[in-house]
Design an enzyme around this catalytic site. Sequence first.
Site, PDB file in Angstrom:
ATOM      1  CB  SER A  23      39.400   8.911  45.313  1.00  0.00           C
ATOM      2  OG  SER A  23      38.325   9.666  45.847  1.00  0.00           O
ATOM      3  CE  LYS A  24      35.860   3.262  40.407  1.00  0.00           C
ATOM      4  NZ  LYS A  24      35.060   3.281  39.292  1.00  0.00           N
ATOM      5  NE  ARG A  25      36.092  10.556  49.055  1.00  0.00           N
ATOM      6  CZ  ARG A  25      36.608  11.728  49.369  1.00  0.00           C
ATOM      7  NH1 ARG A  25      35.815  12.756  49.553  1.00  0.00           N
ATOM      8  NH2 ARG A  25      37.910  11.896  49.496  1.00  0.00           N
TER       9      ARG A  25
END
Length: 472
Positions: free
Chosen positions: A243-245
């Site tokens: 994910s972006k994280r």
Amino acid sequence: MTVVTRFAPSPTGYLHIGGARTALFSYLYAKRHGGKFLLRIEDTDRERSTQEAVDAIFEGMAWLNLKSDFAEIYQTQRFDRYKEVIGQMLAAGSAYYCYCSKEELDAMRAEQMARKEKPRYDGRWRPEPGKTLPPIPDGVQPVVRFKNPLEGQVVLNDLIKGEIAFDNAELDDLIIARGDGTPTYNFCVVVDDWDMGITHVIRGDDHVNNTPRQINILKALGATPPAYAHVSMILGADGAKLSKRHGALSVTEYRAMGFMPEALLNYLVRLGWSHGDQELFTREEMIEKFDFDHVSASPARFDMEKAWWVNHQYLKIADPAIVAPEFDWHLRRLGVDPANGPDLKRVIEQQRERCRSLVEMAEKSKFFYAELDGYNEKDAAKHLNADGAAVLEALAALLEALPDWTAEALHVAVNGFAEGRGLGLGKVAQPLRVACCGMAVSPPIDQTLFLLGRERTLARLKAAVSYVRSKS
Ligand code: GLU
């Protein structure tokens, strides 16, 4: 046989690193075999495709320097060709019109579900010898379906995953053209791969289930299916979906974070591929060594720390002339004119040991190109005091009298000054740094002053002395 590979993104979002890795593998495989690589924009989904995403893909690919060997290809410009092939298939009997309305399909589905069967098209419009088809209803725009073989298997010898067999009985008669005549996704891919002479389809393994359908259509067209390599997905460092994280960012964002394109590629190539325990590769080495035998079938894990490590290693050894344009871009982003100061290559050589990103390098080098916008508060409190001012004032006079402004002459002058006064070098160099750079960290002081230049150095020493005086 000339190897031809393609990267075929749908422009529904930015070029993210997963896509960039797929593009890289395709590019490397083609180059490794002296073949060609092409970029194809799969923009048939008009609702989800955007020009912004198309631009971002081109921008990302250009930044990574993954050049297509062909002119730009857009599926939306090939509709006539898709129609032509659909016509040929209808004529040859490998495709047929299906007049089922949405209501009929929904009912078919509901009945199958009630019988606990897998929902599928029941073949009611599929022509067979001796079969009577239903009467053609009024007002229904038919779709075109592919006449998938009913029996046997499609065996895929995937270059990464090995052999995967699919039962034809499990595959529906795929819709290849909608009621309005527009071709569907899987069909366009097939015609393109065929027309473009693609020999190796390298793509994410989210497409594995499309492959048997595509192979069947290719066979029906009399084409030899290409080889396939389905690349496993990338997971986050914690094993969860990326994910972006975790770093599932666009390639452009990696640029903004301060990565060099070659370093990002180097990191990406190791996500799933290995060559012994070698970590660092030049582009030439990647091309020379890349193969599918060493691409893992299990998902790779993205590790941001390692990506930074690779970037730092790259910055440390790269030709400064290659880093310079990227460094220039970062300085401009800070509102600095890179022409207004020393040669970027010399600054890179001095800064790269201590900077793992180009953002860091630009921030730490801004003072070479722009006037100081103040001093770091803590550093000033510590070094710009009465003692510091006395040192700076004396040094200003000494340096002003230097006949040559060279790193060597500055080295001798600053060290000699410290010795002469019985001061540790820090007591001299740190006030100098704060005065000249605005902060107490910089490359070696002789190099710093040399690159900063005579006029700027002397002016900053004087300004720092006035600053101290104005406070007291
Ligand atoms: N357009 C597809 C995607 O962006 C890729 C199709 C393919 O490589 O065959 O996921």
